[in-house]
Design an enzyme around this catalytic site. Sequence first.
Site, PDB file in Angstrom:
ATOM      1  N   SER A 253       0.862  -1.190   0.000  1.00  0.00           N
ATOM      2  CA  SER A 253       0.000   0.000   0.000  1.00  0.00           C
ATOM      3  C   SER A 253       0.892   1.233   0.000  1.00  0.00           C
ATOM      4  O   SER A 253       2.120   1.115   0.021  1.00  0.00           O
ATOM      5  CB  SER A 253      -0.887  -0.003   1.232  1.00  0.00           C
ATOM      6  OG  SER A 253      -0.087   0.271   2.363  1.00  0.00           O
ATOM      7  N   LYS A 254       0.260   2.383   0.022  1.00  0.00           N
ATOM      8  CA  LYS A 254       1.020   3.640  -0.023  1.00  0.00           C
ATOM      9  C   LYS A 254       2.015   3.747   1.133  1.00  0.00           C
ATOM     10  O   LYS A 254       3.028   4.420   1.020  1.00  0.00           O
ATOM     11  CB  LYS A 254       0.055   4.825   0.038  1.00  0.00           C
ATOM     12  CG  LYS A 254      -0.718   4.987  -1.249  1.00  0.00           C
ATOM     13  CD  LYS A 254      -1.300   6.387  -1.339  1.00  0.00           C
ATOM     14  CE  LYS A 254      -2.254   6.488  -2.500  1.00  0.00           C
ATOM     15  NZ  LYS A 254      -3.662   6.473  -2.093  1.00  0.00           N
ATOM     16  N   ARG A 255       1.687   3.076   2.235  1.00  0.00           N
ATOM     17  CA  ARG A 255       2.595   3.085   3.386  1.00  0.00           C
ATOM     18  C   ARG A 255       3.997   2.633   3.003  1.00  0.00           C
ATOM     19  O   ARG A 255       4.982   2.997   3.616  1.00  0.00           O
ATOM     20  CB  ARG A 255       2.084   2.094   4.446  1.00  0.00           C
ATOM     21  CG  ARG A 255       1.211   2.681   5.500  1.00  0.00           C
ATOM     22  CD  ARG A 255       0.870   1.658   6.549  1.00  0.00           C
ATOM     23  NE  ARG A 255       0.442   0.378   6.005  1.00  0.00           N
ATOM     24  CZ  ARG A 255       1.121  -0.753   6.103  1.00  0.00           C
ATOM     25  NH1 ARG A 255       2.267  -0.776   6.750  1.00  0.00           N
ATOM     26  NH2 ARG A 255       0.648  -1.865   5.569  1.00  0.00           N
ATOM     27  N   GLY A 257       5.651   3.350   0.439  1.00  0.00           N
ATOM     28  CA  GLY A 257       6.329   4.275  -0.484  1.00  0.00           C
ATOM     29  C   GLY A 257       5.659   4.228  -1.838  1.00  0.00           C
ATOM     30  O   GLY A 257       4.462   3.936  -1.930  1.00  0.00           O
TER      31      GLY A 257
END
Length: 497
Positions: A253-255, A257
């Site tokens: 996920s965006k977590r 990067g």
Amino acid sequence: MKRVRVRFAPSPTGYLHVGNARTALFNWLFARQQDGVFILRVEDTDVERSTAEYDRKLMEDLRWLGLDWDEGPDVGGEYGPYRQSQRLDLYRAHAEKLLKEDKAYPCFCSPEELEQERQKALDAGQTPVYSGKCRGISREKSTRRVASGEKAAIRLRTPSEGIISFHDLVRGTLQFDLSLIGDPILVRSNGLPAYNYAVVVDDFLMAITHVIRGEDHIQNTPRQILTFQALGFDPPVFAHLSMVMGKDNTRLSKRHGATAVDQFDKDGILPSALFNYLVLLGWASPDGREVLTKDELIGLFRLEKVSRSSAIFDYDKLAWINRQHIKTLPSHTKAEYAFPHLKTAGLLPEEMTPLHWEWLAKAVDALVEKADRFAELPALFSILFDFFLLNMDEDAKEILKESCSLEVIRSFSDKIARVENFDYQVFGLMTKEIKEDTGCKGKDLYHPLRVALTAKASGLELDKFIPVVEEGAKLAFPRLIKSCAQRVSETLAFIDR
Ligand code: GLU
């Protein structure tokens, strides 16, 4: 044998990211190597979340990645239209048919009622399954209720017990307990088709032979097979790809990067490198090679060899593959990729002359070896554009304190001030003379020369640095490049101050 027809079916509710880009690539590779057809179908029936901007951007990102489609919303094709929002009549007609054959029935349960039922099952630790409340309503009665304007969804009538199984190309034979499936909704009460239904009508009408998609759809597949059967269609072959995880083994996920394809472009990752790396997520070449071109991948890729275990996305590995791909580019192509990054950093002029391009190709060639991504270039170009004696690093300061340094730099300054065209060859001759004049040699000679030219103790080799700086000093830039002679004289003044 039927010609292979596969589709990539994104919903335009977000940007193309690592997970769905890989799904698109596996479909594309399979189509290309089987001499099949690759179709782009836009699944935009979620009207609240779908946008025209995502729709446009998805296609732009797929093209950037190097994919082309034989049929799709923009290129057309015999099986169109290729946007689900333009196919509502088809879904309606097939639902009517199912209703007529009593394979489907209207369901009058309200969303609140269904939610309550679901919550109750969850609280009791059970899988929520539709109760079948509206199954038993007679045709006459339900027709009357619908005619009187009552809102109804349409549900598929499915067996309430038994087993349904299918063979998955990646995961082998999979079995599902029908008692845990319940009657799926085909058409919602607002008249829009449910994903599980629209996908079946489309896959059949578009003559899809293989459905290659993410494992997150595996629970949908038995429902879709039941729908295929009710419609009297043969289901396609299924291949469910494992999920892509971050290094911490949670779903990417965006977590973690950058995960959007667009962001990799901004970072200076080459499309060919991202293409290469994404194919390695869940597949490996038989000879273990990791750096592969698109054509090599078309030849080597085997859908049956795709791994069942989840793949880990590793940005460092992608960056390494990118570096290998950069190496294979001709100089002028490297310059073109580097240009937007250096321009945004304010290092290059608005109007690039042919001489600027020639210089840029040489400069990028010299410096890109130290980079994994084009976005790293502005920092590396600092050695050409910045010459800050006051910010000299400690190692460089130490070198200037050495006994030979002042004499060496003084001699260098005398000589360089007298030559008109300084280049690396002239530098070579000068170093011999400086050595004779001063009696300093080896690192006592070379280290101060490097500091005098770069204000740094280490960095780009001087055979690369000198020509790029000298040629750059003759060109106009927003921030000028100082010639070698200017650098040496400033260094001398700095020591003497
Ligand atoms: N629109 C679905 C998705 O983006 C497609 C799934 C499928 O390939 O069937 O997940």
